[in-house]
Design an enzyme around this catalytic site. Structure first.
Site, short mmCIF file in Angstrom:
data_model
loop_
_atom_site.label_atom_id
_atom_site.label_comp_id
_atom_site.label_asym_id
_atom_site.label_seq_id
_atom_site.Cartn_x
_atom_site.Cartn_y
_atom_site.Cartn_z
N TYR A 1 40.38 29.48 51.26
CA TYR A 1 40.87 30.34 50.19
C TYR A 1 42.15 29.79 49.58
O TYR A 1 43.16 29.63 50.26
CB TYR A 1 41.10 31.75 50.74
CG TYR A 1 41.20 32.82 49.68
CD1 TYR A 1 40.05 33.45 49.21
CD2 TYR A 1 42.41 33.20 49.14
CE1 TYR A 1 40.12 34.44 48.24
CE2 TYR A 1 42.50 34.18 48.17
CZ TYR A 1 41.34 34.80 47.72
OH TYR A 1 41.42 35.77 46.76
N TYR B 1 38.65 32.10 39.67
CA TYR B 1 39.11 33.07 40.66
C TYR B 1 38.27 34.33 40.52
O TYR B 1 38.45 35.13 39.59
CB TYR B 1 40.60 33.40 40.44
CG TYR B 1 41.09 34.48 41.38
CD1 TYR B 1 41.46 34.17 42.68
CD2 TYR B 1 41.18 35.81 40.97
CE1 TYR B 1 41.90 35.15 43.55
CE2 TYR B 1 41.62 36.80 41.83
CZ TYR B 1 41.98 36.46 43.12
OH TYR B 1 42.41 37.43 44.00
#
Length: 389
Positions: free
Chosen positions: A292, A342
């Site tokens: 991440y 994102y």
């Protein structure tokens, strides 16, 4: 801990384009991604009896069900913490499948995060919770945005390990290198250099602009069924070998500043222990990883927390192309949230599926097992996905 191992599989994936202005509602984005995922799996909307998303998602499950042409839901669930819950949707779906509550669960995330509600602004915590009270102590000193909050933890990490801004740059360069050859990435055809990174403007010391992920419009959906059923469906299945969530004492949402060590390691270490126990695998079994990268530097402590290197050694681990395709541990082969988009990390899950199917643009040779992680520095989650025998 082994009861969920390989019981559920990802049978279909779908996504919209990733943009800065989708020009349509988040509900429409959700339905487009779900329809694509169901088509990939060879299923119909009427087959779906479970929906899982995030508390941040604006699309109510009943509205999604109606708009996609579905019939009946046996289960609907939501995961808190946004990016921290990125892989928790797989845990919820796998549990619903393994317990017999559902036969087909769709996980989805749809957002107009660039053109509508932007995450880059000040974060507020309403009500009179302890978190809201503690937040008041640091927001008055300028710690109001996600970048500012992560900057504090990464500055501590730099102090502890000797990592530098140039080390952070290698993460961004790697992500943009992979994105440059991914036609679905927003930064397709746009790699960056060390000089580009080092001359990009400072957002919140030590985080520069090119350390920060994008704000994106788009949607992603994932179809989860039993592993047995997945073998008979259209899409090549990918097994959920393990999925886990984790929060430790003192963990708060982006603001774990009130415990002994504020470097973002503890929650990831907890999730790592669960994943490796549940899957029966270890770091050496991972052929690639999706880590991440809401902020690129956060990849470094994750490499350590998930056991790929010892504490303080990530800055050396990432040198010499080790995390690029062809290296020992390719990381974020789609370009990550820095380079592709994102979507709270859900697009990272779909990249792992493509890799394990052998369908990725930047394909890793012989990949069998992949780690996927969620946001760290807050309650987090993770998953290990694998190719079937």
């Amino acid at each position: 801990m082994t009861m969920l191992r390989n019981k559920a599989a990802i049978s279909g994936i779908g996504a919209t384009e990733f943009s800065k202005n989708s020009g349509r509602s988040e509900l429409r984005l959700a339905v487009e991604a779900i329809s694509a995922a169901l088509k990939d799996a060879g299923l119909k909307a009427a087959d779906v009896d479970g929906l899982v998303t995030y508390t941040m998602d604006a699309n109510a499950e009943n509205e999604v069900l109606r708009s996609m042409g579905g019939r009946d839901l046996n289960y609907f669930g939501r995961v808190h913490y946004g990016g921290g819950g990125a892989c928790a949707i797989l845990l919820q779906a796998a549990m619903a499948i393994a317990t017999g509550v559902c036969k087909t669960v769709v996980c989805y995330r749809a957002m107009n995060e660039r053109s509508e509600s932007r995450f880059g602004g000040a974060i507020g915590f309403g009500g009179i919770s302890s978190e809201a009270v503690l937040t008041a102590f640091h927001t008055v000193h300028g710690l109001q945005t996600a970048a500012a909050m992560m900057a504090m933890t990464m500055r501590r990490y730099m102090h502890d390990t000797g990592a530098t801004s140039e080390d952070f740059a290698r993460i961004s360069i790697n992500a943009r290198f992979h994105a440059a050859s991914n036609p679905k990435a927003y930064f397709y055809g746009k790699p960056i250099t060390l000089e580009d990174h080092q001359t990009s403007r400072m957002i919140c010391d030590p985080l520069r602009l090119l350390d920060c992920c994008q704000e994106s419009d788009g949607a992603v959906a994932i179809v989860v069924t039993s592993a047995e059923r997945a073998r008979d469906l259209k899409g090549k299945p990918v097994l959920i070998r393990a999925a886990a969530q984790g929060a430790t004492a003192g963990t708060m949402q982006m603001t774990s500043f009130y415990r002994g060590n504020i470097a973002p390691l503890e929650e990831a270490s907890l999730v790592a222990r669960q994943l490796y126990e549940m899957s029966g695998l270890g770091p050496s079994d991972m052929d690639a990883a999706i880590l991440y990268d809401h902020f690129g530097p956060a990849v470094l402590p994750q490499l350590e927390a998930y056991g790929f290197c010892a504490p303080g050694e990530a800055k050396d681990f990432i040198k010499d192309g080790r995390i690029a395709v062809g290296g020992a541990l390719p990381v974020n082969t789609h370009g990550g949230q820095l380079g592709e988009a994102y979507i709270n990390g859900v697009n990272g899950i779909t990249e792992a599926v493509r890799q394990l199917r052998g369908e990725a643009v930047n394909q890793v040779a012989g990949v069998r097992n992949m780690l996927v992680t969620a946001g760290n520095g807050l309650p987090t989650s993770g998953a290990i996905l694998g190719a079937p025998p």
